[in-house]
Design an enzyme around this catalytic site. Structure first.
Site, PDB file in Angstrom:
ATOM      1  N   LYS A 191      13.724   1.102  64.494  1.00  4.70           N
ATOM      2  CA  LYS A 191      14.066   0.921  63.068  1.00  4.70           C
ATOM      3  C   LYS A 191      12.673   1.315  62.335  1.00  4.70           C
ATOM      4  CE  LYS A 191      13.408  -1.975  59.829  1.00  4.70           C
ATOM      5  NZ  LYS A 191      13.261  -1.006  58.979  1.00  4.70           N
ATOM      6  N   GLU A 266       1.325  -5.517  66.923  1.00  2.70           N
ATOM      7  CA  GLU A 266      -0.108  -4.501  66.237  1.00  2.70           C
ATOM      8  C   GLU A 266       0.108  -4.992  64.641  1.00  2.70           C
ATOM      9  OE1 GLU A 266      -0.042  -1.243  69.400  1.00  2.70           O
ATOM     10  OE2 GLU A 266      -0.180  -0.678  67.515  1.00  2.70           O
ATOM     11  N   CYS A 300      -4.497   0.568  59.773  1.00  2.00           N
ATOM     12  CA  CYS A 300      -4.725  -0.582  60.454  1.00  2.00           C
ATOM     13  C   CYS A 300      -6.261  -0.955  60.601  1.00  2.00           C
ATOM     14  CB  CYS A 300      -3.896  -1.036  61.420  1.00  2.00           C
ATOM     15  SG  CYS A 300      -4.011   0.141  62.750  1.00  2.00           S
ATOM     16  N   GLU A 402      -6.337  -7.999  53.422  1.00  2.00           N
ATOM     17  CA  GLU A 402      -6.197  -6.827  53.840  1.00  2.00           C
ATOM     18  C   GLU A 402      -5.492  -5.903  52.468  1.00  2.00           C
ATOM     19  OE1 GLU A 402      -2.823  -5.407  56.434  1.00  2.00           O
ATOM     20  OE2 GLU A 402      -4.161  -3.995  57.274  1.00  2.00           O
TER      21      GLU A 402
HETATM   22  P1  NAD Z   1       5.691  -4.594  57.137  1.00  2.00           P
HETATM   23  O1  NAD Z   1       5.260  -5.574  57.967  1.00  2.00           O
HETATM   24  O2  NAD Z   1       6.263  -4.932  55.660  1.00  2.00           O
HETATM   25  O3  NAD Z   1       6.942  -3.620  57.817  1.00  2.00           O
HETATM   26  C1  NAD Z   1       6.854  -3.061  58.977  1.00  2.00           C
HETATM   27  C2  NAD Z   1       8.359  -2.645  59.577  1.00  2.00           C
HETATM   28  O4  NAD Z   1       8.809  -4.335  59.822  1.00  2.00           O
HETATM   29  C3  NAD Z   1       9.203  -2.058  58.855  1.00  2.00           C
HETATM   30  O5  NAD Z   1      10.076  -1.426  59.483  1.00  2.00           O
HETATM   31  C4  NAD Z   1      10.007  -3.370  57.917  1.00  2.00           C
HETATM   32  O6  NAD Z   1      11.364  -2.942  57.518  1.00  2.00           O
HETATM   33  C5  NAD Z   1      10.052  -4.322  59.424  1.00  2.00           C
HETATM   34  N1  NAD Z   1      10.437  -5.610  58.750  1.00  2.00           N
HETATM   35  C6  NAD Z   1       9.933  -6.471  57.789  1.00  2.00           C
HETATM   36  N2  NAD Z   1      10.553  -7.692  57.909  1.00  2.00           N
HETATM   37  C7  NAD Z   1      11.061  -7.939  59.052  1.00  2.00           C
HETATM   38  C8  NAD Z   1      11.815  -8.847  59.443  1.00  2.00           C
HETATM   39  N3  NAD Z   1      11.962  -9.936  59.151  1.00  2.00           N
HETATM   40  N4  NAD Z   1      12.205  -8.778  60.974  1.00  2.00           N
HETATM   41  C9  NAD Z   1      12.284  -7.493  61.578  1.00  2.00           C
HETATM   42  N5  NAD Z   1      11.517  -6.366  60.967  1.00  2.00           N
HETATM   43  C10 NAD Z   1      11.044  -6.682  59.946  1.00  2.00           C
HETATM   44  O7  NAD Z   1       4.309  -3.711  57.189  1.00  2.00           O
HETATM   45  P2  NAD Z   1       4.113  -2.365  56.476  1.00  2.00           P
HETATM   46  O8  NAD Z   1       3.898  -2.813  55.113  1.00  2.00           O
HETATM   47  O9  NAD Z   1       5.307  -1.419  56.535  1.00  2.00           O
HETATM   48  O10 NAD Z   1       3.265  -1.745  57.213  1.00  2.00           O
HETATM   49  C11 NAD Z   1       1.902  -1.852  56.815  1.00  2.00           C
HETATM   50  C12 NAD Z   1       1.055  -2.917  57.829  1.00  2.00           C
HETATM   51  O11 NAD Z   1       1.197  -2.496  58.974  1.00  2.00           O
HETATM   52  C13 NAD Z   1      -0.565  -3.431  57.285  1.00  2.00           C
HETATM   53  O12 NAD Z   1      -0.707  -4.725  57.382  1.00  2.00           O
HETATM   54  C14 NAD Z   1      -1.074  -2.676  58.592  1.00  2.00           C
HETATM   55  O13 NAD Z   1      -2.358  -3.242  59.035  1.00  2.00           O
HETATM   56  C15 NAD Z   1      -0.155  -2.765  59.748  1.00  2.00           C
HETATM   57  N6  NAD Z   1      -0.486  -1.744  60.845  1.00  2.00           N
HETATM   58  C16 NAD Z   1      -1.072  -2.185  62.007  1.00  2.00           C
HETATM   59  C17 NAD Z   1      -1.392  -1.302  62.883  1.00  2.00           C
HETATM   60  C18 NAD Z   1      -1.988  -1.903  64.252  1.00  2.00           C
HETATM   61  O14 NAD Z   1      -1.770  -1.230  65.074  1.00  2.00           O
HETATM   62  N7  NAD Z   1      -2.309  -2.877  64.497  1.00  2.00           N
HETATM   63  C19 NAD Z   1      -0.921   0.069  62.840  1.00  2.00           C
HETATM   64  C20 NAD Z   1      -0.241   0.334  61.505  1.00  2.00           C
HETATM   65  C21 NAD Z   1      -0.244  -0.413  60.734  1.00  2.00           C
END
Ligand code: NAD
Length: 508
Positions: A191, A266, A300, A402
């Protein structure tokens, strides 16, 4: 408009055209299916134009995808490793052949600049090649003999897995999860993020054109709190590989708890870059600028806190401010652009809100802080000024939270102990960067930092066999090399008696 930008735009139009006709649905059991759920809009951060309408997968659609992955699992796990290797290399070839199309779509969908996204598409191919070559040996384990038994371990794929990805570098991050899962013999339901769904569609097409059997990889589009949540609750799904915010990571653990799902998280970061006064300051400056202003700071592993030794603070920050002022904000498809627009209006508002927070807390806005506007920028785009906050203290929100934009907070420190204390005084622990000419200090500080990955005298340079992941609120688990297989596979021990040990006798 430069000639290179207009030709890039023409190519992007071609790549985007196919997404305007029908709402984007799902891809299940080897074929595209129209979605039955609510439709939401996907707009470009560049100018607000509608890129696609996308359907939010219903519970029944998510279940169908999970069941397709379950049905395909028995066949896929039995495919010999050498054959999986061949297929995964074919996928990498196909990604390389369509790398330009992928990068064009990602620039328009995420706002990330071409100079970074063209490389990210190729990194996706590299991820497939790397794990392709490891597929034949993924099952290998240990031999642990005793006087009476031969023990050996084997690894076996865990089953169908959910892969849930964010919007910041969506294609590359998807391949970082899907490639090792397929190499291990798992089947997948992916997804992608609702703010950047387009390149995932190319990936699922590529996987099938390369010959992946139906049901081995499936795609559901939709929102996190509906499609994403339902996916993490499916009993057929054995594990969830997630990249996203720390808060969402917690939800995913809770949602998967009743079905005892393995999770790999992650998550976010507030990574420090520590510059000591004995460092090569020219190289350190280049790395400091690169690691927060590349990829719009939506990364990230970005170093969003600069800890700089007080003795060099003023001179270093003056040079830094000059570089930040000169960063080129522009259209993401313009090869000269260094900072593009932010992915979504909600994210733009979040990033901009920190200017008032910084001022209220007593920090100084040395550069930027607001929206970027100008004749060279498309109207309706979500452009921000590269921003530098100085005069901050470690407890301020701009030093703790962040922000996930092109925003850097500077914190002075006195000595090594002070630097370590400030660096570790956040809830996150993903990455740490340090610059020093003293090898002993480099190792002392590297060992003392609470972070999963440390780079000494370097920016983020990845080597795929090394472990990637964070501590504290930055995540659980590691990816990369064999670490990925530890997540996507179960380790089984087989104990084989040599026939010489005394079996306890009861009821004799
Ligand atoms: P997010 O958590 O809002 O969303 C990520 C994914 O999770 C999306 O596909 C979203 O639809 C899904 N999602 C949201 N709520 C959910 C739920 N309750 N159940 C299942 N899926 C759900 O994150 P974002 O805003 O898309 O991404 C940015 C974040 O990602 C930042 O915090 C960044 O640091 C992190 N990130 C981490 C890494 C790493 O390797 N540590 C890499 C890239 C990004």
């Amino acid at each position: 408009m430069s000639a290179s930008l207009s030709s890039q735009l023409a190519r992007a139009e071609q790549a985007l055209a196919r997404f305007t006709a029908e709402p984007l649905g799902h891809f299940v059991d080897g074929r595209p299916v129209a979605g039955e759920g609510e439709v939401f809009e996907n707009r470009s951060p560049v100018d607000g134009r509608l890129l696609a309408r996308v359907t939010d997968a219903t519970g029944a659609e998510v279940t169908r995808a999970a069941r397709a992955a379950q049905r395909a699992f028995a066949g896929w796990r039995a495919v010999p490793g050498a054959e999986r290797r061949r297929l995964l290399h074919r996928i990498a070839d196909a990604i390389e052949a369509r790398a330009e199309e992928i990068a064009l779509l990602e620039c328009m969908d995420t706002g990330q600049a071409w100079r970074f996204m063209s490389k990210a598409a190729l990194r996706g191919a590299e991820n497939f090649r790397f794990f392709a070559d490891r597929a034949p040996d993924a099952a290998n384990g240990l031999s642990l003999p005793t006087d009476t038994h031969l023990n050996y371990t084997v690894r076996q794929p865990v089953g169908p897995v959910a892969v849930i990805t964010p919007w910041n570098t969506p294609f590359m991050l998807s391949t970082w999860k899907i490639a090792p899962a397929l190499a291990a013999g798992c089947t997948v339901v992916h997804k992608p993020a609702e703010w950047s769904p387009l390149s995932a569609w190319l990936l699922i097409e590529i996987l099938h054109e390369a010959g992946l059997p139906p049901g081995v990889a499936n795609l559901v589009n939709g929102l996190g709190e509906t499609a994403g949540r339902t996916l993490t609750e499916q009993p057929e799904i054995r594990a969830t590989a997630f990249i996203g915010e720390s808060r969402t990571g917690g939800l995913i653990m809770a949602q998967g708890a009743p079905t005892l799902k393995r999770v790999h998280l992650e998550l976010g970061g507030k990574n420090p870059v520590i510059v000591f006064d004995d460092a090569d300051l020219d190289r350190a400056l280049d790395a400091v600028v690169f690691m927060i202003y590349s990829l719009n700071g939506e990364r990230c592993t970005s170093s969003s806190r600069l800890l700089v030794q007080r003795s060099i603070h003023d001179a270093f920050v003056a040079r830094l401010a000059e570089r930040v002022r000169r960063l080129k904000v522009g259209h993401p498809l313009d090869p000269a652009t260094e900072v593009g627009p932010l992915v979504h209006a909600r994210h733009l508002d979040k990033v901009l809100s920190y200017e008032a927070i910084a001022r209220a807390e007593g920090a100084a806005v040395a550069v930027g802080g607001g929206r970027a506007e100008g004749p060279g920028l498309p109207a309706g785009g979500q452009f921000v000024q590269p921003t530098l906050y100085t005069g901050a203290t470690p407890s301020m929100r701009i030093a703790q939270e962040e922000i996930f934009g092109p925003v850097l907070t500077v914190l002075p420190f006195d000595d090594e102990a002070d630097a370590i204390r400030i660096a570790n005084d956040v809830r996150y622990g993903l990455a740490g960067y340090l610059w020093t000419g003293d090898a002993g200090r480099a190792n002392r500080v590297a060992l003392a930092l609470d972070a999963g990955m440390i780079w000494v005298n370097s920016e983020n340079v990845r080597h795929l066999p090394t472990p990637f992941g964070g501590m504290k609120a930055s995540g659980i688990g590691r990816d990369g090399g064999d670490y990925s297989f530890d997540f996507y596979m179960e380790t089984k021990n087989v104990a084989l008696a040599l026939g010489s040990h005394a079996v306890p006798r009861l009821g004799v």
